[in-house]
Design an enzyme around this catalytic site. Structure first.
Site, PDB file in Angstrom:
ATOM      1  CB  CYS A   1      -2.670   4.585  -3.728  1.00 43.51           C
ATOM      2  SG  CYS A   1      -1.572   4.244  -2.444  1.00 43.51           S
TER       3      CYS A   1
ATOM      4  CB  CYS B   1       1.736   3.482  -0.967  1.00 44.39           C
ATOM      5  SG  CYS B   1       0.504   2.443   0.190  1.00 44.39           S
TER       6      CYS B   1
ATOM      7  CE  LYS C   1      -4.005   4.931   4.185  1.00 39.95           C
ATOM      8  NZ  LYS C   1      -4.106   4.556   2.620  1.00 39.95           N
TER       9      LYS C   1
ATOM     10  NE  ARG D   1      -0.406  -0.009   2.973  1.00 39.80           N
ATOM     11  CZ  ARG D   1       0.013  -0.820   1.724  1.00 39.80           C
ATOM     12  NH1 ARG D   1       1.140  -0.930   1.374  1.00 39.80           N
ATOM     13  NH2 ARG D   1      -0.873  -1.382   1.244  1.00 39.80           N
TER      14      ARG D   1
ATOM     15  CD  GLU E   1       1.665  13.992   7.309  1.00 41.57           C
ATOM     16  OE1 GLU E   1       1.147  14.613   6.221  1.00 41.57           O
ATOM     17  OE2 GLU E   1       2.640  13.158   7.345  1.00 41.57           O
TER      18      GLU E   1
ATOM     19  CE  LYS F   1      -7.849   4.326   4.911  1.00 41.46           C
ATOM     20  NZ  LYS F   1      -7.036   4.270   3.594  1.00 41.46           N
TER      21      LYS F   1
END
Ligand code: PBG
Length: 323
Positions: free
Chosen positions: A120, A130, A195, A217, A233, A248
């Site tokens: 990352c 990121c 995520k 983010r 995803e 996550k």
């Protein structure tokens, strides 16, 4: 026919019967231990918001990895804290950076250990996002070469697996292409496929010094409200070549772990994140919970939901308790 013929309690009557009918077993084989590494020698600096976790230098990370291996833990995942940061996140592909150095030190001492690297930009950019910025937004396509270079740098250092956590679209394909081109076709990609954005990673960002300097983010990590999008995803990452997918934060996403388990045939990894760890540690310090038991129940619940692998800061202490 139900009660009185049906009595589920019959099979809970004693420890032997409970042992025989237990559906889920947790093993050290399931665990991946996260390690924070920074440049230096002989460092083992405690992380205030994550009691029991440390920032290691490459040499002490290798010692730690060796101890984890001896406790039965097969894998570590490394996060880097570089000396300097810039807008381009160039430290992410510095062969002398803390992650590549730690990879080679660990592989020297415990060659059999599976050394995974988090790929990352946020630890390496001065703005803490990121990826590469275009104004105030993260430029997806401009970030892909940076991620690919970072993964290649880790593979060259000897990493056994790379784990992109940035949530850019197309990064699994970009990393796969570069690795294949450079003769690393055998290196698996474990992608953070689903995520979610939120307050889940606060203690980690203190540890890795990666809090964004502005904004959040939410334009790249997912909305915690979205389950169907998580499936999309994951499907896309598998299509691009992900070998293992990560969901996550683990405890907030047990439903998604279960649904992914039913829908996909790749191994599933769940990340028991820093806030989940910090909450248990804080309540444990106050004597408000039975910490050891709750750790066991946390990890077992993640496994029961359908995870094959669990990244957890509790890995070491859980493994120690099994001895
Ligand atoms: C890097 C990365 C983060 C985590 C794993 N990889 C931080 C973030 O996305 O802000 C968080 C892990 C944790 O909270 O334990 N992008």
């Amino acid at each position: 026919m139900a009660f009185p013929v049906q009595r589920p309690r019959r099979l809970r009557a004693n420890p032997t019967l409970r042992r025989m009918t237990r559906e889920t077993q947790l093993s050290t084989d399931d665990l991946i231990a996260p390690l924070f590494v920074q440049t230096g020698e002989n460092l083992r600096a405690p992380i205030a918001t994550m009691p029991g976790q440390f920032r290691f230098s490459p040499d002490t990370a290798a010692t730690e990895a060796h101890e984890l291996w001896n406790l039965g833990i097969p894998a570590v995942i490394l996060f880097g804290i570089p000396e300097g940061k810039d807008a381009q996140g160039s430290g992410a592909h510095d062969a002398n950076g803390p992650v590549p150095q730690a990879v080679s030190r660990i592989k020297e001492i415990v060659p059999e250990m599976c050394v995974i690297t988090d790929v990352c930009a946020c630890e390496y950019t001065d703005h803490g996002h990121c990826g590469i910025l275009d104004g105030e937004s993260v430029d997806n396509d401009a970030t892909l070469p940076l991620l690919a270079k970072s993964a290649l740098c880790h593979a060259r250092a000897g990493a056994d697996m790379v784990a992109p956590s940035d949530m850019m679209d197309g990064r699994v394909a970009a990393i796969r292409a570069v690795l294949d081109n450079e003769k690393y076709a055998a290196i698996p990609i474990m992608s953070y496929a689903a995520k979610f954005a939120g307050a889940f990673y606060g203690p980690f960002r203190d540890a890795a010094d990666s809090t964004p300097s502005f904004g959040d983010r939410r334009s790249y990590q997912m909305d915690i409200a979205n389950r169907r999008e998580a499936m999309r995803e994951i499907a896309l990452d598998i299509e691009e070549g992900a070998d293992i997918i990560i969901i996550k934060p683990a405890l907030f996403c047990l439903d998604i772990v279960r649904e992914a388990r039913e829908a996909f045939n790749v191994p599933i990894c769940a990340y028991n994140v820093s806030s989940e760890y910090a909450m248990i540690k804080a309540a444990g310090e106050r004597g408000w919970i039975q910490e050891d038991q709750l750790i066991d129940e946390t990890l077992l619940s993640i496994k029961r939901a359908g995870a094959d692998l669990i990244i957890s800061y509790h890995a070491r202490e859980w493994a120690q308790k099994q001895k």
